[in-house]
Design an enzyme around this catalytic site. Structure first.
Site, mmCIF file in Angstrom:
data_model
loop_
_atom_site.group_PDB
_atom_site.id
_atom_site.type_symbol
_atom_site.label_atom_id
_atom_site.label_comp_id
_atom_site.label_asym_id
_atom_site.label_seq_id
_atom_site.Cartn_x
_atom_site.Cartn_y
_atom_site.Cartn_z
ATOM 1 N N SER A 114 51.880 37.891 43.672
ATOM 2 C CA SER A 114 51.621 36.825 44.687
ATOM 3 C C SER A 114 52.271 35.598 44.311
ATOM 4 O O SER A 114 52.241 35.097 43.330
ATOM 5 C CB SER A 114 49.983 37.038 44.958
ATOM 6 O OG SER A 114 49.600 35.906 45.895
ATOM 7 N N TYR A 139 41.521 34.886 42.595
ATOM 8 C CA TYR A 139 42.524 35.849 42.961
ATOM 9 C C TYR A 139 44.007 35.550 42.581
ATOM 10 O O TYR A 139 44.668 36.435 41.723
ATOM 11 C CB TYR A 139 42.850 35.898 44.587
ATOM 12 C CG TYR A 139 43.918 36.336 45.155
ATOM 13 C CD1 TYR A 139 43.993 37.867 45.181
ATOM 14 C CD2 TYR A 139 45.017 35.985 45.716
ATOM 15 C CE1 TYR A 139 44.978 38.624 45.712
ATOM 16 C CE2 TYR A 139 46.226 36.589 46.078
ATOM 17 C CZ TYR A 139 45.999 38.005 46.060
ATOM 18 O OH TYR A 139 47.125 38.705 46.762
#
Length: 322
Positions: A114, A139
């Protein structure tokens, strides 16, 4: 779903895995699945990647040639509320994927990282060759952990692994917790939209079809050791093991007000905006340097935001009967 459809279109045999959890609308997930199930080369397995024995049995039974790992507990803000879900899925689950690939001699593992791994970095555009040691959400930390774990398996077991740092993926059939989905629904319903950091945001929005093209091309070129790699000046994006990391973004950051304007134009209706501060764990801007991806597979995303948003809004109206 879109990646699986591309693989099926070229006659690959595909096994799809999902636990169909209720993080967002399960009916949307089931409707995606309905588009895949008519294909004779597709089989669905309902299983959680965190199920250690279940995953080991699946790998042993199927003996996959290659693996595309896109499963994860997603969302920056939700990681502040339910951190354990991110450990269970993104760390424990990824370990199970790596172990399955290791023990069954998978030829290539491609996995979703990501753009959030860039965290506190401010040098733009973001480059894979820069250090990413300052995540600003759990995350992001789990995605950075995935890259480190993948490198370990590439080094120890000669497992080719490629991580793709996705930059704000959007498009038809996307996640309902993403801005495009939330904004479209709110505008059509006559509700205000939440505009964080008072609109002072930029995102490298990347259309889903471009993401899929990149994933497939990278899948077909397994990671290799970098012969120019030196341990005294290590390159975070490569290694002397078969390990690679690439950005996959549109290489064109869009200011949030322009993004909202495109949605308004596609819908034909103005948004009522509620201006709010920057949220914890979020970053003001993302911008992908995609030179490495282009050098590796000869492709970079390029769908204009107007085109991508238009296609999403058309899908949304059709799917929800608006």
């Amino acid at each position: 779903m879109t990646t699986a459809l591309r693989l099926l279109a070229r006659c690959d045999q595909v096994v799809g895995l999902d636990n169909l959890n209720d993080y967002y609308d399960v009916n949307l997930k089931l409707d995606r699945l309905k588009r895949l199930e008519p294909h004779s080369n597709f089989r669905f397995v309902k299983l959680d990647v965190g199920d250690r024995q279940g995953m080991a049995d699946l790998f042993e039974t199927e003996r996959f040639d290659r693996v595309i790992h896109l499963a994860a507990q997603a969302g920056v803000r939700y990681s502040l509320q339910n951190p354990q879900a991110y450990i269970d899925s993104n760390v424990v689950g990824f370990t199970n994927i790596l172990e399955g690939c290791r023990h069954t001699k998978v030829q290539h593992l491609v996995y979703a990282s990501s753009s959030s791994v860039y965290g506190g970095n401010t040098a733009m555009p973001f480059s894979e060759h820069d250090s990413v040691d300052h995540p600003v959400s759990l995350y992001a930390a789990t995605k950075k952990a995935n890259e480190l774990m993948a490198h370990t398996y590439s080094h120890l077991f000669n497992l080719p692994t490629t991580g793709l740092r996705f930059f704000t993926v959007y498009g038809p059939w996307g996640r309902p917790d993403m801005a495009l989905f939330l904004f479209t629904k709110a505008i059509l319903d006559g509700q205000p939209i939440n505009v964080f950091n008072h609109g002072q945001m930029k995102r490298d929005f990347t259309f889903v079809d471009d993401i899929v093209e990149g994933v497939i091309r990278v899948l077909d070129r397994p990671a290799e050791a970098n012969p120019a790699y030196t341990a005294d000046q290590p390159d975070p994006a490569t290694s002397n093991a078969p390990y690679r990391v690439f950005n996959i973004g549109n290489n064109s950051p869009v200011p949030l007000p322009d993004f909202i304007g495109c949605i308004e134009d596609a819908i034909g209706k103005k948004a009522e905006k509620r201006l709010l501060p920057l949220q914890d764990g979020d970053v003001p801007a993302t911008y992908a340097n995609t030179d490495a991806l282009n050098d590796w597979v000869g492709f970079v995303p390029g769908t204009p935001i107007e085109v991508g948003i238009g296609r999403f809004v058309a899908w949304y109206r059709s799917y929800y009967g608006v």
